[in-house]
Design a protein around this motif. Structure first.
Motif, PDB file in Angstrom:
ATOM      1  N   PHE A   9       0.886  -1.337  -0.083  1.00  0.00           N
ATOM      2  CA  PHE A   9      -0.131  -0.089  -0.145  1.00  0.00           C
ATOM      3  C   PHE A   9       0.825   1.294  -0.023  1.00  0.00           C
ATOM      4  N   PRO A  10       1.710   1.600  -1.089  1.00  0.00           N
ATOM      5  CA  PRO A  10       2.629   2.778  -1.114  1.00  0.00           C
ATOM      6  C   PRO A  10       1.537   4.125  -0.843  1.00  0.00           C
ATOM      7  N   GLY A  11       0.503   3.810  -1.599  1.00  0.00           N
ATOM      8  CA  GLY A  11      -0.209   5.166  -1.710  1.00  0.00           C
ATOM      9  C   GLY A  11      -0.649   5.633   0.043  1.00  0.00           C
ATOM     10  N   PHE A  12      -0.709   4.772   0.739  1.00  0.00           N
ATOM     11  CA  PHE A  12      -0.914   4.975   2.103  1.00  0.00           C
ATOM     12  C   PHE A  12      -0.040   6.200   2.941  1.00  0.00           C
ATOM     13  N   PHE A  13       1.304   5.825   2.297  1.00  0.00           N
ATOM     14  CA  PHE A  13       2.095   6.750   3.234  1.00  0.00           C
ATOM     15  C   PHE A  13       2.457   7.872   2.849  1.00  0.00           C
ATOM     16  N   HIS A  14       1.865   8.382   1.410  1.00  0.00           N
ATOM     17  CA  HIS A  14       2.163   9.511   0.953  1.00  0.00           C
ATOM     18  C   HIS A  14       1.678  10.666   1.859  1.00  0.00           C
ATOM     19  N   SER A  15       0.280  10.435   2.439  1.00  0.00           N
ATOM     20  CA  SER A  15      -0.421  11.247   3.125  1.00  0.00           C
ATOM     21  C   SER A  15       0.484  11.567   4.514  1.00  0.00           C
ATOM     22  N   ILE A  16       0.942  10.486   5.167  1.00  0.00           N
ATOM     23  CA  ILE A  16       1.740  10.375   6.334  1.00  0.00           C
ATOM     24  C   ILE A  16       2.978  11.173   6.150  1.00  0.00           C
ATOM     25  N   HIS A  36       8.535   1.450  -1.931  1.00  0.00           N
ATOM     26  CA  HIS A  36       8.596   0.515  -2.835  1.00  0.00           C
ATOM     27  C   HIS A  36       7.546  -0.337  -2.715  1.00  0.00           C
ATOM     28  N   ASP A  37       6.850  -0.560  -3.766  1.00  0.00           N
ATOM     29  CA  ASP A  37       5.552  -1.455  -3.967  1.00  0.00           C
ATOM     30  C   ASP A  37       5.954  -2.721  -4.260  1.00  0.00           C
ATOM     31  N   LEU A  38       5.664  -3.813  -3.345  1.00  0.00           N
ATOM     32  CA  LEU A  38       6.077  -5.081  -3.189  1.00  0.00           C
ATOM     33  C   LEU A  38       5.461  -5.505  -4.556  1.00  0.00           C
ATOM     34  N   ARG A  39       4.212  -5.138  -5.098  1.00  0.00           N
ATOM     35  CA  ARG A  39       3.748  -5.864  -6.303  1.00  0.00           C
ATOM     36  C   ARG A  39       4.702  -5.763  -7.544  1.00  0.00           C
ATOM     37  N   ASP A  40       5.444  -4.631  -7.545  1.00  0.00           N
ATOM     38  CA  ASP A  40       6.417  -4.640  -8.626  1.00  0.00           C
ATOM     39  C   ASP A  40       7.336  -5.583  -8.871  1.00  0.00           C
ATOM     40  N   PHE A  41       7.578  -6.527  -7.580  1.00  0.00           N
ATOM     41  CA  PHE A  41       8.784  -7.366  -7.805  1.00  0.00           C
ATOM     42  C   PHE A  41       8.026  -8.849  -7.738  1.00  0.00           C
ATOM     43  N   THR A  42       6.854  -8.991  -8.456  1.00  0.00           N
ATOM     44  CA  THR A  42       6.012 -10.160  -8.636  1.00  0.00           C
ATOM     45  C   THR A  42       6.559 -10.430 -10.086  1.00  0.00           C
ATOM     46  N   ASP A  43       5.977 -11.908 -10.489  1.00  0.00           N
ATOM     47  CA  ASP A  43       6.277 -12.250 -12.022  1.00  0.00           C
ATOM     48  C   ASP A  43       5.203 -12.939 -12.693  1.00  0.00           C
TER      49      ASP A  43
END
Length: 77
Positions: A9-16, A36-43
């Motif tokens: 949930f990288p978008g969650f941290f932007h507001s914080i 870093h979005d963990l989903r970017d490292f899936t295959d």
């Protein structure tokens, strides 16, 4: 000081990070926070980061492969 945050949930941290002490520390250059979005490292097509636990039981657990890829990518930078 650099903080690398791996999350689904990288978008969650932007507001914080846009308020208070963290905002001032980032603006002043004392810290750098990289998301870093963990989903970017899936295959797979569905960008799956979790699976059922080995041996059954309730809930889900993170797959190790995306986590290892994320850490290796961060270390390479």
């Amino acid at each position: 000081m650099i903080f690398d945050i791996v999350t689904v949930f990288p978008g969650f941290f932007h507001s914080i990070l846009e308020y208070g002490i963290l905002k001032r520390a980032i603006a002043g250059g004392q810290i750098e926070i990289r998301l870093h979005d963990l989903r970017d490292f899936t295959d797979d097509v569905h960008r799956t980061v979790d699976d059922r636990p080995f041996g059954g039981g309730p809930g889900m657990v993170f797959k190790p492969e995306p986590i290892f890829r994320a850490v290796e990518s961060i270390k390479a930078k």
